[in-house]
Design a protein around this motif. Structure first.
Motif, mmCIF file in Angstrom:
data_model
loop_
_atom_site.group_PDB
_atom_site.id
_atom_site.type_symbol
_atom_site.label_atom_id
_atom_site.label_comp_id
_atom_site.label_asym_id
_atom_site.label_seq_id
_atom_site.Cartn_x
_atom_site.Cartn_y
_atom_site.Cartn_z
ATOM 1 N N PRO A 16 -11.397 10.487 -49.757
ATOM 2 C CA PRO A 16 -11.733 11.263 -51.191
ATOM 3 C C PRO A 16 -10.658 10.979 -52.312
ATOM 4 O O PRO A 16 -11.007 11.151 -53.423
ATOM 5 C CB PRO A 16 -11.565 12.827 -50.543
ATOM 6 C CG PRO A 16 -11.881 12.627 -49.274
ATOM 7 C CD PRO A 16 -11.105 11.292 -48.842
ATOM 8 N N GLN A 17 -9.485 10.607 -51.887
ATOM 9 C CA GLN A 17 -8.438 10.451 -53.102
ATOM 10 C C GLN A 17 -8.969 9.401 -54.079
ATOM 11 O O GLN A 17 -8.004 9.334 -54.953
ATOM 12 C CB GLN A 17 -7.081 9.980 -52.421
ATOM 13 C CG GLN A 17 -6.364 11.341 -51.963
ATOM 14 C CD GLN A 17 -6.604 11.664 -50.425
ATOM 15 O OE1 GLN A 17 -7.783 11.005 -49.949
ATOM 16 N NE2 GLN A 17 -5.818 12.059 -49.797
ATOM 17 N N TRP A 65 -12.105 8.452 -55.047
ATOM 18 C CA TRP A 65 -13.360 8.857 -55.489
ATOM 19 C C TRP A 65 -13.198 9.136 -57.115
ATOM 20 O O TRP A 65 -12.542 10.189 -57.478
ATOM 21 C CB TRP A 65 -14.148 10.162 -54.971
ATOM 22 C CG TRP A 65 -14.423 9.951 -53.464
ATOM 23 C CD1 TRP A 65 -14.682 8.840 -52.740
ATOM 24 C CD2 TRP A 65 -14.949 11.107 -52.706
ATOM 25 N NE1 TRP A 65 -14.957 8.970 -51.524
ATOM 26 C CE2 TRP A 65 -15.206 10.383 -51.332
ATOM 27 C CE3 TRP A 65 -15.026 12.477 -52.614
ATOM 28 C CZ2 TRP A 65 -15.744 11.153 -50.442
ATOM 29 C CZ3 TRP A 65 -15.428 13.143 -51.662
ATOM 30 C CH2 TRP A 65 -15.634 12.508 -50.178
ATOM 31 N N GLU A 72 -14.864 9.780 -59.656
ATOM 32 C CA GLU A 72 -15.332 10.899 -60.459
ATOM 33 C C GLU A 72 -14.744 12.020 -60.168
ATOM 34 O O GLU A 72 -14.965 13.225 -61.017
ATOM 35 C CB GLU A 72 -16.890 10.963 -60.206
ATOM 36 C CG GLU A 72 -17.246 11.280 -58.784
ATOM 37 C CD GLU A 72 -17.336 10.071 -57.720
ATOM 38 O OE1 GLU A 72 -16.588 9.117 -58.075
ATOM 39 O OE2 GLU A 72 -17.992 10.418 -56.737
ATOM 40 N N ASP A 73 -13.734 12.333 -59.372
ATOM 41 C CA ASP A 73 -12.879 13.377 -59.059
ATOM 42 C C ASP A 73 -11.747 13.574 -59.770
ATOM 43 O O ASP A 73 -11.068 14.533 -59.944
ATOM 44 C CB ASP A 73 -12.754 13.843 -57.623
ATOM 45 C CG ASP A 73 -13.895 13.981 -56.632
ATOM 46 O OD1 ASP A 73 -14.899 14.487 -57.261
ATOM 47 O OD2 ASP A 73 -13.884 14.001 -55.468
ATOM 48 N N MET A 104 -23.858 7.020 -56.209
ATOM 49 C CA MET A 104 -22.432 7.528 -56.033
ATOM 50 C C MET A 104 -22.512 8.680 -55.031
ATOM 51 O O MET A 104 -21.553 8.620 -54.153
ATOM 52 C CB MET A 104 -22.140 8.235 -57.342
ATOM 53 C CG MET A 104 -21.522 7.305 -58.260
ATOM 54 S SD MET A 104 -20.018 6.373 -57.511
ATOM 55 C CE MET A 104 -19.056 6.398 -59.035
ATOM 56 N N THR A 105 -23.439 9.576 -54.870
ATOM 57 C CA THR A 105 -23.539 10.455 -54.090
ATOM 58 C C THR A 105 -23.560 10.172 -52.486
ATOM 59 O O THR A 105 -22.776 10.882 -51.751
ATOM 60 C CB THR A 105 -24.453 11.710 -54.268
ATOM 61 O OG1 THR A 105 -25.725 11.012 -54.547
ATOM 62 C CG2 THR A 105 -24.196 12.554 -55.275
ATOM 63 N N GLU A 124 -22.086 7.452 -51.448
ATOM 64 C CA GLU A 124 -20.921 6.973 -50.715
ATOM 65 C C GLU A 124 -19.920 8.104 -50.796
ATOM 66 O O GLU A 124 -18.867 7.995 -49.898
ATOM 67 C CB GLU A 124 -20.262 6.298 -52.170
ATOM 68 C CG GLU A 124 -20.582 4.824 -52.292
ATOM 69 C CD GLU A 124 -20.077 3.958 -53.294
ATOM 70 O OE1 GLU A 124 -18.801 4.308 -53.432
ATOM 71 O OE2 GLU A 124 -20.605 3.563 -54.122
ATOM 72 N N ARG A 125 -20.210 9.201 -51.184
ATOM 73 C CA ARG A 125 -19.271 10.251 -51.105
ATOM 74 C C ARG A 125 -19.430 11.153 -50.192
ATOM 75 O O ARG A 125 -18.433 12.087 -49.941
ATOM 76 C CB ARG A 125 -19.602 11.395 -52.711
ATOM 77 C CG ARG A 125 -19.101 10.833 -53.747
ATOM 78 C CD ARG A 125 -18.950 11.734 -54.825
ATOM 79 N NE ARG A 125 -18.208 12.631 -54.542
ATOM 80 C CZ ARG A 125 -17.934 13.822 -55.018
ATOM 81 N NH1 ARG A 125 -18.479 13.967 -56.332
ATOM 82 N NH2 ARG A 125 -16.968 14.909 -54.722
ATOM 83 N N HIS A 126 -20.363 11.069 -49.062
ATOM 84 C CA HIS A 126 -20.673 11.695 -47.892
ATOM 85 C C HIS A 126 -19.544 11.353 -47.118
ATOM 86 O O HIS A 126 -19.106 10.186 -46.716
ATOM 87 C CB HIS A 126 -21.764 11.503 -47.102
ATOM 88 C CG HIS A 126 -22.008 12.332 -45.948
ATOM 89 N ND1 HIS A 126 -22.412 13.698 -46.126
ATOM 90 C CD2 HIS A 126 -21.620 12.287 -44.722
ATOM 91 C CE1 HIS A 126 -22.200 13.989 -44.912
ATOM 92 N NE2 HIS A 126 -22.008 13.253 -44.054
ATOM 93 N N VAL A 142 -11.316 16.448 -49.599
ATOM 94 C CA VAL A 142 -12.148 16.696 -50.371
ATOM 95 C C VAL A 142 -11.899 17.662 -51.574
ATOM 96 O O VAL A 142 -11.354 18.890 -51.061
ATOM 97 C CB VAL A 142 -13.850 16.955 -49.649
ATOM 98 C CG1 VAL A 142 -14.972 17.075 -50.806
ATOM 99 C CG2 VAL A 142 -14.050 15.876 -48.808
ATOM 100 N N HIS A 184 -3.516 14.128 -53.648
ATOM 101 C CA HIS A 184 -4.314 13.415 -54.500
ATOM 102 C C HIS A 184 -3.452 12.518 -55.531
ATOM 103 O O HIS A 184 -2.770 13.024 -56.150
ATOM 104 C CB HIS A 184 -5.172 14.246 -55.337
ATOM 105 C CG HIS A 184 -6.605 14.448 -54.480
ATOM 106 N ND1 HIS A 184 -7.723 13.501 -54.816
ATOM 107 C CD2 HIS A 184 -6.787 15.366 -53.374
ATOM 108 C CE1 HIS A 184 -8.670 14.129 -53.650
ATOM 109 N NE2 HIS A 184 -8.241 15.043 -52.856
#
Lengths: 163, 249
Positions: A2-3, A5, A7-8, B1-2, B4-6, B17, B120
């Motif tokens: 998730p790091q 992604w 768009e985040d 995109m969504t 891929e994000r799962h 997340v 992050h």
């Protein structure tokens, strides 16, 4: 991950900037001056206490110095009094000695004078006796009447010769 | 995109997340509130409340909590004094904010069910870039173009400079990368490892005691790393500031 992604990224960065700036302002304006104030007032207080202790120490030292000065003064005074009395006593003794010596000298002189007088008297008497004896001897031996003045002159000369 | 994000809920990566709680957009800019944003704001509140409440009595003889606040303050103050010197005082609030934000985010992340903001790269690179830009601006405003001499080490033969100068320039621009990846990687690796071993505890049944014991030990280690990495990030910030202020190479 998730790091990664992408768009985040934007919302995270945005909220990070908001919260970081907020924290910076809160720290710089509120929290840090407050802590600094506490620390500063403590170090001031400690410095004050140290100053006071130093002052008290100096006061104590002054008192000790005064006490010692007073002690030294008293001691010096006592010594001076002692010395004065000793000097007075010495002077009195000296004077008494001098008086006694003078009196003894005077008595000695008087005695010497009396002796001299007695001696002179004795000598004078001796002269008279010697003269009368010489006159009587001359009359008896050679039957010559020598005048008293001559006899006395002869006796004087003989006594002077004998010392 | 969504699609891929799962990410599977049981995955050790699920904890990273950011957990969107709203879907806000302003002029195409995504400003959605999320768990990540909530924990950043929580860190701001925790730091501010801790420092103000513990010093509210302004006690001459500090209590336990006031001592922590004072140690915290003096820790950063001394770090700046030792690495930068007296000129560093100006940057004290900035360095203090960096350290406090990171250390609280790291430690809050150690609580069960919480979220670690600093795991992050988006967060750590932003912090590192803020430091990088600040350092570069300070260097240029204090020394002007003379700041470029920072890339030219003294006592190096002219021929070697052809090789050394590009390396120096490259290493300067690599700073925000290494600065940010160090923190992000440590946080991510630690939390992933704890989650992986946590999975083993469940899978191994009675023998799960072994990975459980390991988790206890690793949790202690992770708390140490949380503080250590905040310290490392901060001291590097100080060293970079010192480079820009004193230009010693």
């Amino acid at each position: 991950m998730p790091q990664f992604w992408m768009e985040d990224f934007a919302p995270q960065m945005l909220w990070l900037v908001i919260s970081f700036v907020a924290l910076y302002l809160l720290m710089a304006r509120v929290a840090l001056p407050r802590v600094a104030d506490v620390l500063e007032s403590r170090s001031d207080r400690i410095a004050d206490d140290l100053d006071q202790a130093e002052q008290l120490k100096q006061q104590a030292e002054t008192v000790i110095a005064e006490y010692e000065a007073a002690l030294a003064e008293a001691r010096a005074e006592a010594q001076a009094t002692l010395a004065q009395h000793a000097a007075e006593a010495a002077a009195a003794a000296e004077q008494r000695n001098a008086e006694v010596a003078e009196r003894l000298a005077a008595e000695a002189n008087a005695a010497a004078e009396r002796i001299a007088a007695a001696k002179n008297e004795a000598l004078a008497e001796l002269r008279g006796v010697a003269a009368e004896l010489a006159q009587a001897a001359a009359e008896r031996l050679i039957d010559a009447e020598v005048p008293s003045a001559t006899v006395e002159q002869a006796v004087d000369a003989a006594m002077r010769e004998a010392g | 995109m969504t699609t891929e994000r799962h990410i599977d809920h049981d995955s050790p990566m699920h904890q990273f997340v950011i957990g969107r709680l709203s879907d806000w957009q302003i002029g195409g800019l995504d400003i959605s509130f999320s768990k990540a944003a909530a924990f950043m704001i929580a860190a701001v509140i925790v730091v501010t409340l801790f420092l103000t409440l513990t010093t509210s009595r302004r006690a001459m003889v500090p209590g336990r909590w006031q001592s922590v606040a004072e140690l915290w303050y003096e820790f950063i103050a001394n770090m700046i004094k030792e690495t930068i010197g007296t000129e560093g005082r100006k940057y004290f609030p900035f360095v203090f904010t960096i350290f406090s934000f990171i250390v609280i985010c790291n430690l809050v992340g150690m609580l069960p069910y919480s979220y670690t903001v600093t795991s992050h790269i988006a967060v750590t690179i932003t912090l590192a870039l803020a430091v990088f830009i600040l350092v570069t601006v300070i260097g240029l405003t204090r020394h002007g173009l003379h700041f470029l001499s920072f890339f030219v080490p003294k006592g190096v033969p002219a021929v070697m400079l052809l090789l050394v100068v590009p390396i120096e320039v490259l290493s300067y621009f690599m700073r925000p990368i290494s600065h940010s990846v160090r923190l992000f990687a440590n946080m991510t690796a630690g939390h992933t490892m704890l989650k992986v071993f946590g999975g083993f505890v469940v899978q191994m049944g009675i023998f799960g005691v072994l990975p459980f014991a390991l988790i206890v030990a690793l949790t202690g280690l992770e708390i140490a790393i949380a503080v250590l990495q905040a310290y490392v990030f901060t001291i590097l910030t100080c060293l970079y500031l010192n480079d820009a202020i004193h230009l010693e190479h």
